[in-house]
Design an enzyme around this catalytic site. Structure first.
Site, PDB file in Angstrom:
ATOM      1  CG  ASN A   1       1.984   3.051  -5.750  1.00 10.43           C
ATOM      2  OD1 ASN A   1       2.750   3.970  -5.977  1.00 10.43           O
ATOM      3  ND2 ASN A   1       2.198   1.828  -6.195  1.00 10.43           N
TER       4      ASN A   1
ATOM      5  CG  HIS B   1       2.130  -1.822 -15.816  1.00  8.13           C
ATOM      6  ND1 HIS B   1       2.040  -3.044 -15.187  1.00  8.13           N
ATOM      7  CD2 HIS B   1       2.907  -2.019 -16.921  1.00  8.13           C
ATOM      8  CE1 HIS B   1       2.720  -3.941 -15.879  1.00  8.13           C
ATOM      9  NE2 HIS B   1       3.257  -3.347 -16.936  1.00  8.13           N
TER      10      HIS B   1
ATOM     11  N   GLY C   1       0.789  -1.233   0.000  1.00  8.52           N
ATOM     12  CA  GLY C   1       0.000   0.000   0.000  1.00  8.52           C
ATOM     13  C   GLY C   1       0.820   1.281   0.000  1.00  8.52           C
TER      14      GLY C   1
END
Length: 235
Positions: free
Chosen positions: A23, A141, A21
């Site tokens: 991000n 990504h 977590g």
């Protein structure tokens, strides 16, 4: 375009996670700052029960509502149901939070067409309201567009660079479509990589870039939402 900071109701954000977590933490730190103004994370959903991101959400100030739904437990509890049914149930949980946008921030589960159809409003679930408009979904990504789609992109990219197969590496945030990691990039950023270095050194630089662009891209999609779904006064 209307200044988003002038909108009375905060823009509502749902975040999907599977692990650490970090991000998500970048988004938590940015909400209601100049980087991500007038924004509130209203749901953090994980497909892994022990994801540390759930703790980050529940211990935030104020605490952020969390939800957990794992694929295998769902299938075990619902004989005859399929992965597609699971994806629709995830979409139902997200819908009920009434987000203005959804961010996949380390969500290690391929988003299906069924999930996207629900958030586009082209499929209405029984017992749920008809959407006033599409809810955009974005994903971070750790590769440049078209370079290393799918899982283990960091490791595959780093190995390819060290072998001389590619000249550059990077990270992107893109719109989510049914083709894995093939949606329109909102932001792409190259990340320095050095011949002969340890992958951990590269990963450290990459993560710092991720934390920047996930906030920037989230603001971009929220700024496109005019008016927010949340402006109807719903809580």
């Amino acid at each position: 375009m209307e200044d988003p900071s002038a909108v009375t109701s905060p823009r509502r954000l749902a975040v999907l996670i599977s692990g650490e977590g970090t991000n998500l933490q970048a988004l938590i730190n940015a909400q209601n700052t100049p980087s991500l103004p007038n924004t509130r994370i209203i749901l953090v959903l994980s497909n892994r029960k022990n994801a540390r991101g759930l703790i980050r959400a529940s211990t935030a100030l104020p605490p952020i509502p969390t939800s957990y739904i794992g694929l295998q437990p769902f299938l075990k509890s619902n004989p005859g149901k399929t992965r597609k049914d699971y994806d629709v149930e995830v979409a139902r949980i997200v819908l009920r939070a009434k987000p203005d946008a959804v961010v996949c921030a380390g969500w290690m589960h391929i988003v299906s067409e069924g999930f996207l159809d629900v958030l586009k409003g082209t499929r209405v679930l029984e017992g749920e309201e008809v959407l006033a408009r599409e809810i955009p979904v974005i994903n971070i990504h750790p590769a440049l567009f078209g370079q290393f789609d799918g899982a283990h992109a960091v490791e595959r990219g780093f190995e390819a660079f060290q072998k001389g197969e590619v000249d550059e590496l990077g990270v992107m945030v893109h719109r989510v479509v049914k083709e894995v990691d093939r949606g329109e990039p909102l932001i792409q950023r190259r990340v320095e990589v050095v011949k002969g270095e340890a992958i951990e050194a590269y990963e450290e630089r990459l993560h710092k870039v991720e934390w920047e662009i996930i906030v920037e891209a989230t603001r971009m999609v929220l700024d496109e939402v005019q008016p927010p779904l949340s402006s109807d006064g719903s809580s």
